[in-house]
Design a protein around this motif. Structure first.
Motif, mmCIF file in Angstrom:
data_model
loop_
_atom_site.group_PDB
_atom_site.id
_atom_site.type_symbol
_atom_site.label_atom_id
_atom_site.label_comp_id
_atom_site.label_asym_id
_atom_site.label_seq_id
_atom_site.Cartn_x
_atom_site.Cartn_y
_atom_site.Cartn_z
ATOM 1 N N VAL A 1 -49.753 5.743 22.919
ATOM 2 C CA VAL A 1 -50.967 4.898 23.341
ATOM 3 C C VAL A 1 -52.241 5.326 23.343
ATOM 4 O O VAL A 1 -53.276 4.579 22.795
ATOM 5 C CB VAL A 1 -50.645 4.493 25.076
ATOM 6 C CG1 VAL A 1 -51.809 3.721 25.547
ATOM 7 C CG2 VAL A 1 -49.495 4.052 25.415
ATOM 8 N N ALA B 1 -44.094 -2.018 19.405
ATOM 9 C CA ALA B 1 -45.023 -1.799 20.434
ATOM 10 C C ALA B 1 -44.401 -1.074 21.440
ATOM 11 O O ALA B 1 -44.754 -0.252 22.314
ATOM 12 C CB ALA B 1 -45.412 -3.168 21.101
ATOM 13 N N LEU C 1 -47.177 8.392 25.955
ATOM 14 C CA LEU C 1 -48.573 8.336 26.495
ATOM 15 C C LEU C 1 -49.492 8.857 25.242
ATOM 16 O O LEU C 1 -50.370 8.103 24.942
ATOM 17 C CB LEU C 1 -49.005 9.058 27.624
ATOM 18 C CG LEU C 1 -50.504 9.194 28.005
ATOM 19 C CD1 LEU C 1 -50.741 7.757 28.677
ATOM 20 C CD2 LEU C 1 -50.751 10.192 29.341
ATOM 21 N N LEU D 1 -45.621 2.265 23.166
ATOM 22 C CA LEU D 1 -45.647 2.490 24.494
ATOM 23 C C LEU D 1 -44.902 3.265 25.465
ATOM 24 O O LEU D 1 -44.828 3.357 26.474
ATOM 25 C CB LEU D 1 -45.845 0.710 25.050
ATOM 26 C CG LEU D 1 -46.934 0.263 24.519
ATOM 27 C CD1 LEU D 1 -46.890 -1.333 25.045
ATOM 28 C CD2 LEU D 1 -48.301 0.699 24.839
ATOM 29 N N SER D 2 -43.854 3.753 24.897
ATOM 30 C CA SER D 2 -42.875 4.560 25.419
ATOM 31 C C SER D 2 -43.254 6.047 25.896
ATOM 32 O O SER D 2 -42.934 6.714 26.742
ATOM 33 C CB SER D 2 -41.490 4.537 24.572
ATOM 34 O OG SER D 2 -41.544 5.447 23.530
#
Length: 58
Positions: free
Chosen positions: A30, A20, A27, A24-25
């Motif tokens: 995501v 995760a 864009l 999430l590091s």
């Protein structure tokens, strides 16, 4: 996922946490995950059985 003992639960938790954080590091990660999750949700939603098999249909 069903883990058989506490060690596996901790290992899976750590792997999910690290994954995760990597996703999430940025864009793009995501957005990619959101699109894949939405596709899987809609594909599995259509396969779910909505009728009750216990009712008698004339």
């Amino acid at each position: 996922m069903i883990a058989t003992n506490t060690g596996e639960k901790i290992l899976y938790g750590v792997l999910i946490g690290v994954g995760a954080l990597i996703i999430l590091s940025n864009l793009h990660g995501v957005l990619t995950v959101a699109i894949v999750v939405a596709l899987i949700y809609f594909l599995t939603k259509n396969k779910r059985k909505t009728t009750n098999t216990n009712t008698f249909d004339y």
